[in-house]
Design a protein around this motif. Structure first.
Motif: not given
Length: 273
Positions: A195-209, A264-273
């Motif tokens: 769910a953490a990874l899903e939330c981050v990917c939604r933020k990055i992609s803009g596909d919130e739903k 967590a590692s992927i979330c960290l990577y994506l948070s820097k994009k």
């Protein structure tokens, strides 16, 4: 001055850091060898440490009895060696999760100025003797190896900086599920980590739903190929092991830790994009 009067001898002594802390010296961190247990040597050490915070044996016995679900000896009310023996016997022979309950309860009862010192004493023992727990802000939590702990902290700090509170909360909940005693909620940890990874990917992609699976399909370049396949594999594993369990194929705690670490590692990577 009023605060100083309430502060124990231990706290006053800790105003000056000891030799190892001044020089930044640390004992080697042992490989984790204990999690679902509280070794006798640690129980004895815990009682030794507890006596350094000025509560007195009667108060310590009260806390121990509450944590270990035992009654005090009705014939023993003097603070002496007999009471010490009674307290140690209760700690040494209680159900192992109660030892960690005792740590949390004792932390709550001591002076605020003493809490960091108590936490340091407990956590240093855990590290040196390979016990897979840590005392964090008054709660006993699951502890992985050094790389796991470092990456987890970096991820939580990065998510906090980006104000991605939902993602950070899911990581925290995953650790809470892994920290449950006597048995970890492994499937819960897997679900929260994805769910953490899903939330981050939604933020990055803009596909919130969208679900994580949908985001991956729409944005295969979210992570550079072929590393992008890792997200798809994590999604597939979590769907099978965290949601659609099969009889006799329950995930293990090591697998949950791996998934939390990867997410967590992927979330960290994506948070820097």
């Amino acid at each position: 001055m009023a605060i100083l009067k309430k502060t124990s001898f231990m706290t006053k002594m800790q105003i000056k850091e000891n030799f190892s802390k001044r020089l930044g010296l640390q004992a080697p961190v042992a490989e984790i060898n204990t999690r679902n247990d509280a070794p006798k040597e640690f129980r004895q050490y815990l009682f030794f440490v507890m006596q350094n915070y000025g509560l007195g044996l009667k108060r310590i016995r009260e806390i121990v009895c509450l944590a270990t679900k035992q009654a005090p000896d009705s014939n023993q009310w003097g603070e002496n060696d007999y009471m010490k023996s009674e307290i140690e016997e209760k700690i040494v022979n209680c159900f192992w999760p109660y030892v960690y309950d005792l740590i949390e309860l004792f932390y709550d009862k001591i002076n605020d100025l003493e809490k960091d010192d108590f936490s340091d004493s407990i956590n240093e023992y855990f590290l040196v003797h390979g016990i897979g727990w840590k005392l964090h802000e008054g709660s006993i939590e699951y502890r992985g190896d050094v790389f796991f702990e470092n990456d987890l902290k970096l991820t939580q700090d990065a998510l906090k900086e980006r104000h991605w509170d939902d993602s950070k909360r899911e990581i925290v909940e995953a650790i809470k599920d892994m920290s449950r005693k006597p048995d970890s909620d492994i499937t819960g940890a897997i679900q929260h980590s994805i769910a953490a990874l899903e939330c981050v990917c939604r933020k990055i992609s803009g596909d919130e739903k969208d679900t994580l699976g949908d985001v991956i399909k729409k944005h295969p370049d979210l992570v550079p190929p072929p590393l992008n396949e890792a997200i798809s594999k994590i999604w597939g594993f979590s769907s099978e092991q965290g949601r659609h369990l099969r009889e006799g194929r329950s995930p293990k705690i090591e697998e949950a830790e791996l998934l939390v670490h990867l997410s967590a590692s992927i979330c960290l990577y994506l948070s820097k994009k």
